[in-house]
Design an enzyme around this catalytic site. Sequence first.
Site, PDB file in Angstrom:
ATOM      1  N   ASP A 105       0.660  -1.382  -0.036  1.00 13.28           N
ATOM      2  CA  ASP A 105       0.314  -0.335   0.211  1.00 13.28           C
ATOM      3  C   ASP A 105       0.641   1.851  -0.135  1.00 13.28           C
ATOM      4  O   ASP A 105       1.720   1.496   0.672  1.00 13.28           O
ATOM      5  CB  ASP A 105      -1.023  -0.074   1.132  1.00 13.28           C
ATOM      6  N   ARG A 106       0.881   1.918  -0.958  1.00 12.79           N
ATOM      7  CA  ARG A 106       1.263   3.326  -0.885  1.00 12.79           C
ATOM      8  C   ARG A 106       1.148   4.935   0.381  1.00 12.79           C
ATOM      9  O   ARG A 106       1.850   4.886   0.726  1.00 12.79           O
ATOM     10  CB  ARG A 106       0.749   4.545  -2.009  1.00 12.79           C
TER      11      ARG A 106
END
Length: 354
Positions: free
Chosen positions: A91-92
């Site tokens: 996930d960013r």
Amino acid sequence: VTSAAGESTRCFIPPRDLPRAYGPAPARGRVKQHSDDFSVEEMLGFEPEGEGPHVWLQIRKRDTNTRWLAGAIARLAGVAGRDVGYAGLKDRAAVTTQWFSVPIEGRAEPDWGAIASAEVEVLRVTRHRKKLRRGVLKGNRFRIRVQGFEGDTQALECRVRELDANGVPNYFGEQRFGRDSGNVASAWEMLAEGKRVRDRDRRGLFLSAARSMLFNLVLARRVHDGSWHRALPGEALMLDGSHSVFNLAEPDADIGARLARMDLHPTGPMWGRGDALASGEALALEGAALAGCAAWRDGLDAAGLKGARRALRVPLAELGVTFEATDRLMVSFALPAGAYATMAVRELVDSDPL
């Protein structure tokens, strides 16, 4: 909506609507309000050898895209982007600790600190004889903060004990299906409407979304009838920690005991060609769950994918729940590779979509 047009949507259950295994969540709260509220640490399951032509970098990053960082590493090392290896996308909007590999043989090794910033920290530099490949991880360790906690703390403690003893349904989460489930719509266009997708990576994403959707549909049926963690006649059972699968004609006391201690898990289909491995009642249930999805199944068969099995449940290792404040909860656990933390947390906390 009828026929094939209806099938394009009726076979997909949005992950937020999939049935929970233990009933309504005992708490409510807000998840992923800030990047620091969601942290992930890769567990390789082995130690890099310390020598070889590939430099392995362990990096902690915040609000940083995995592919973007891999590109930055490639530019610094003077190699092609495809030469940089990583085990999976993270996930960013999170704090993630993951490994990257880069071939360096025949080149001067750069100053890896040059990629450091307020968002990127190089934790370790070592070497290994092989490139880091997708899917080699043992698993991931998660720490997920729940803000604005509301709920019955005793009921929460009881639920934690249930999850610790029996695990959680091994659903695929929102990430597999893309933003606004766009990968599912694209998969339908490709598999049922004949749209050509030349990009290999995009084609793989769409095929994975379609298979994952059908798996979730079977698992949802078994969560609904309570059989997701027990063996049916004809079950295809998987040994915990492996992909070894065998068919069970009839459950017995020994199999029941092994299921109870999570040495074995029932499985569902990752659709494709070949022997279904399940038989009898288990196979009949899968057929019933997917009866309205013929075009999806036919499209995956035509794509030439080989059928596989995935465990219907997943154990939660190192499960812990602590209160940082009366309204702030930290949930920590480890999952094997391929399992979704978001689908585990929803058994504890009802929140806005993660």
